[in-house]
Write an enzyme that holds these catalytic residues in place. Structure first.
Site, mmCIF file in Angstrom:
data_model
loop_
_atom_site.group_PDB
_atom_site.id
_atom_site.type_symbol
_atom_site.label_atom_id
_atom_site.label_comp_id
_atom_site.label_asym_id
_atom_site.label_seq_id
_atom_site.Cartn_x
_atom_site.Cartn_y
_atom_site.Cartn_z
ATOM 1 N N GLU A 273 124.478 95.820 -8.593
ATOM 2 C CA GLU A 273 123.402 95.890 -7.599
ATOM 3 C C GLU A 273 123.828 95.240 -6.280
ATOM 4 O O GLU A 273 123.269 94.227 -5.876
ATOM 5 C CB GLU A 273 122.154 95.174 -8.125
ATOM 6 C CG GLU A 273 121.615 95.719 -9.433
ATOM 7 C CD GLU A 273 120.492 94.876 -10.025
ATOM 8 O OE1 GLU A 273 119.730 95.398 -10.860
ATOM 9 O OE2 GLU A 273 120.374 93.682 -9.668
ATOM 10 N N CYS A 357 107.903 80.081 19.107
ATOM 11 C CA CYS A 357 107.381 78.716 19.232
ATOM 12 C C CYS A 357 107.512 77.934 17.926
ATOM 13 O O CYS A 357 106.519 77.626 17.260
ATOM 14 C CB CYS A 357 105.938 78.768 19.704
ATOM 15 S SG CYS A 357 105.876 79.419 21.361
ATOM 16 N N GLU A 358 108.730 77.691 17.550
ATOM 17 C CA GLU A 358 109.058 76.892 16.358
ATOM 18 C C GLU A 358 110.377 76.194 16.670
ATOM 19 O O GLU A 358 111.302 76.834 17.191
ATOM 20 C CB GLU A 358 109.323 77.792 15.135
ATOM 21 C CG GLU A 358 108.180 78.624 14.675
ATOM 22 C CD GLU A 358 107.292 77.937 13.644
ATOM 23 O OE1 GLU A 358 107.658 76.865 13.133
ATOM 24 O OE2 GLU A 358 106.213 78.490 13.377
ATOM 25 N N TYR A 386 119.808 91.495 5.042
ATOM 26 C CA TYR A 386 118.724 90.514 5.145
ATOM 27 C C TYR A 386 118.455 90.131 6.606
ATOM 28 O O TYR A 386 118.101 88.999 6.911
ATOM 29 C CB TYR A 386 119.027 89.272 4.276
ATOM 30 C CG TYR A 386 119.368 89.654 2.854
ATOM 31 C CD1 TYR A 386 118.379 90.116 2.004
ATOM 32 C CD2 TYR A 386 120.679 89.611 2.381
ATOM 33 C CE1 TYR A 386 118.679 90.518 0.704
ATOM 34 C CE2 TYR A 386 120.991 90.007 1.091
ATOM 35 C CZ TYR A 386 119.990 90.460 0.257
ATOM 36 O OH TYR A 386 120.288 90.850 -1.013
HETATM 37 N N1 LLP Z 1 119.937 92.170 -7.599
HETATM 38 C C1 LLP Z 1 118.915 91.310 -7.629
HETATM 39 C C2 LLP Z 1 118.102 91.228 -8.834
HETATM 40 C C3 LLP Z 1 118.653 90.492 -6.512
HETATM 41 O O1 LLP Z 1 117.636 89.634 -6.564
HETATM 42 C C4 LLP Z 1 119.468 90.597 -5.361
HETATM 43 C C5 LLP Z 1 119.203 89.766 -4.195
HETATM 44 C C6 LLP Z 1 120.517 91.528 -5.365
HETATM 45 C C7 LLP Z 1 120.731 92.293 -6.505
HETATM 46 C C8 LLP Z 1 121.417 91.745 -4.181
HETATM 47 O O2 LLP Z 1 122.184 90.641 -3.879
HETATM 48 P P1 LLP Z 1 123.354 90.792 -2.797
HETATM 49 O O3 LLP Z 1 124.399 91.691 -3.354
HETATM 50 O O4 LLP Z 1 122.769 91.348 -1.558
HETATM 51 O O5 LLP Z 1 123.871 89.420 -2.581
HETATM 52 N N2 LLP Z 1 117.740 86.648 1.721
HETATM 53 C C9 LLP Z 1 118.936 85.995 1.210
HETATM 54 C C10 LLP Z 1 119.472 86.671 -0.005
HETATM 55 C C11 LLP Z 1 118.450 86.815 -1.098
HETATM 56 C C12 LLP Z 1 118.941 87.716 -2.177
HETATM 57 C C13 LLP Z 1 117.834 88.134 -3.049
HETATM 58 N N3 LLP Z 1 118.262 88.933 -4.152
HETATM 59 C C14 LLP Z 1 119.967 85.919 2.328
HETATM 60 O O6 LLP Z 1 119.678 86.340 3.443
HETATM 61 O O7 LLP Z 1 121.071 85.400 2.106
#
Ligand code: LLP
Length: 430
Positions: A273, A357-358, A386
């Site tokens: 994923e 404004c933070e 993200y």
């Molecule tokens: N699978 C599941 C169940 C997840 O919860 C996530 C990310 C992914 C796959 C994908 O992960 P990736 O390959 O993109 O690392 N907002 C945070 C990251 C939160 C990730 C949430 N879950 C940031 O900006 O670093």
């Protein structure tokens, strides 16, 4: 920085000058490279090709329809965590039979929607959820595939707010509970319990946490099989890292080298994923300097037209993003010094901030930046994952547009929001 490169004094995305794009579409603007997205997707696919692997792009990292469509056309599946993400995946041309659905709080309505669309698999995160999915599936006369999301209590050594596989985290089911569920699987006749899922957090900079989790999974799969339950699918989630600083980081083949032997030992099909790895370094956020200011204490601020509402990662996780002018005669260092920056000729040490404004609306503090003036353009790198997907209209700021570059052409794939968009859906007739 993938397909974003300086040619002479100017930043290009593929064969287009970034400055040319924003002189037409304005700022702030997210700019993505189609070539980079496809290259990363294929790098991952190739690395894991030795086993039967379904890649499910993690929609939360970048949910733009055009980006999802690009990946759907390459055969990608999708990892979704809400009815809205499933809607997007399908609308973008994604094949529901390649969709996996995770998340600790799926509602009955979301489950019904996913059942109606015949998705590939539900990643179930609690006993309560398993009971719901079993009951709803019975009602609609379907037998969906289910993977138990395991919480292996492994520290992925990433930011506390993006760690998901430790026992104190809300995600998944511990091995003891999972074993109990498996021994009682006869109670859940309306689901096909055939998979295990584990996602440890993100970004993960070494393979070690995956290996440790998989070793536990290997043992568990063996036990399941001895108990008469065949596990056909193992989903190891996402979390594959990217470089935010220019430093070399491990690549998919490094992950695959250590992960594949364990998958082969289990003789399972693999599901991945990835989100950040595919889109993170494939996108930038371009912003314009509105003002510069210097306090009597000698602190210098560069105030730009993008804010924490457009890119929240620095405010939320103290995340590091490289920032450099779009047009400059000073070369961006190959690797960014993330410590205290020295002042060099033609450069200033500044805080790069937004207009929100933070006090946390800071993209970079005490950062060495070539001297800039009002109207100059800045690039915030590694913003493809993200970035827009976590944006909001806080402070009633319309969200930026999104642009996809393809060779020497570019397309606006999401219009900049307008003031009218901000209030659509609100009314006075109550
Ligand atoms: N699978 C599941 C169940 C997840 O919860 C996530 C990310 C992914 C796959 C994908 O992960 P990736 O390959 O993109 O690392 N907002 C945070 C990251 C939160 C990730 C949430 N879950 C940031 O900006 O670093």
């Amino acid at each position: 920085m993938d397909t974003f490169e300086y040619r002479g004094k100017t930043l290009f995305c593929e064969n287009v000058k970034v400055g040319d794009i924003v002189s037409e579409v304005g700022t702030p603007a997210y700019v993505y490279s189609k070539g980079a997205i496809l290259a990363r997707y294929h790098e991952l696919k190739t690395a894991f090709q030795d086993v039967d692997t379904l890649i499910c792009f993690s929609v939360k990292s970048n949910s733009n329809l055009s980006i999802c469509k690009l990946l759907a056309e390459e055969g990608s599946g999708f990892d979704v965590v809400s009815g809205g993400e499933l809607f997007r995946a399908i609308k973008a041309g994604g094949d529901p039979s390649k969709v996996v659905f995770a998340g600790v709080g799926k509602t009955d309505r979301e489950m019904r929607y996913a059942l109606e669309k015949d998705i590939f698999m539900f990643n179930v995160e609690s006993l309560a959820e398993l009971k719901h999915i079993n009951a709803i599936a019975k009602e609609v006369g379907k037998v969906p595939r289910v993977a138990l999301r395991i919480n292996p209590d492994i520290d992925a050594k990433t930011h506390a707010k993006t760690t998901t596989g430790k026992k104190e985290n809300k995600f998944g089911i511990d091995f003891t509970e999972a074993e109990r569920i498996i021994t009682q699987s006869a109670f859940y006749q309306n689901v096909d319990l055939c998979g295990l899922h584990v996602h440890l957090g993100s970004p993960i900079y070494t393979v070690d946490p995956y290996v440790r989790a998989l070793r536990k999974i290997v043992r568990f799969v063996k036990n399941c099989r001895e108990g008469g339950l065949d596990i056909e699918f193992v989903n190891i989630g996402g979390g594959y890292c990217i470089s935010y600083t220019g430093e070399k980081v491990i690549r998919p083949k490094d992950y695959a080298g250590k992960i594949l032997p364990l998958v082969k030992e289990m003789q399972c099909n693999l599901i991945l994923e990835p989100g950040r790895f595919v889109v993170g370094n494939s996108g930038i956020l371009v912003t314009r300097v509105i003002y510069t200011k210097e306090t009597v204490h000698g602190k210098k601020f560069v105030i730009c037209d993008a804010g924490m509402n457009d890119l929240i990662r620095p405010a939320l996780y103290d995340a590091f993003h490289r920032i450099w002018p779009v047009n400059t005669s000073i070369k961006m260092p190959k690797v960014e010094n993330t410590g205290k920056s020295p002042v060099k000729r033609g450069m200033d040490v500044v805080d790069i901030v937004g207009p929100v404004c933070e006090s946390s609306d800071v993209f970079a503090a005490n950062r060495s930046l070539p001297r800039v003036k009002e109207g100059d353009l800045l690039t915030i790198f590694s913003a493809g994952a993200y970035g827009f997907s976590m944006s909001s209209s806080y402070n009633s700021r319309p969200r930026p547009c999104e642009v996809l570059v393809e060779g020497d052409r570019y397309h606006v794939i999401r219009k900049r929001e307008t003031y009218e968009n901000l209030v659509s859906g609100e009314n006075f007739t109550w």
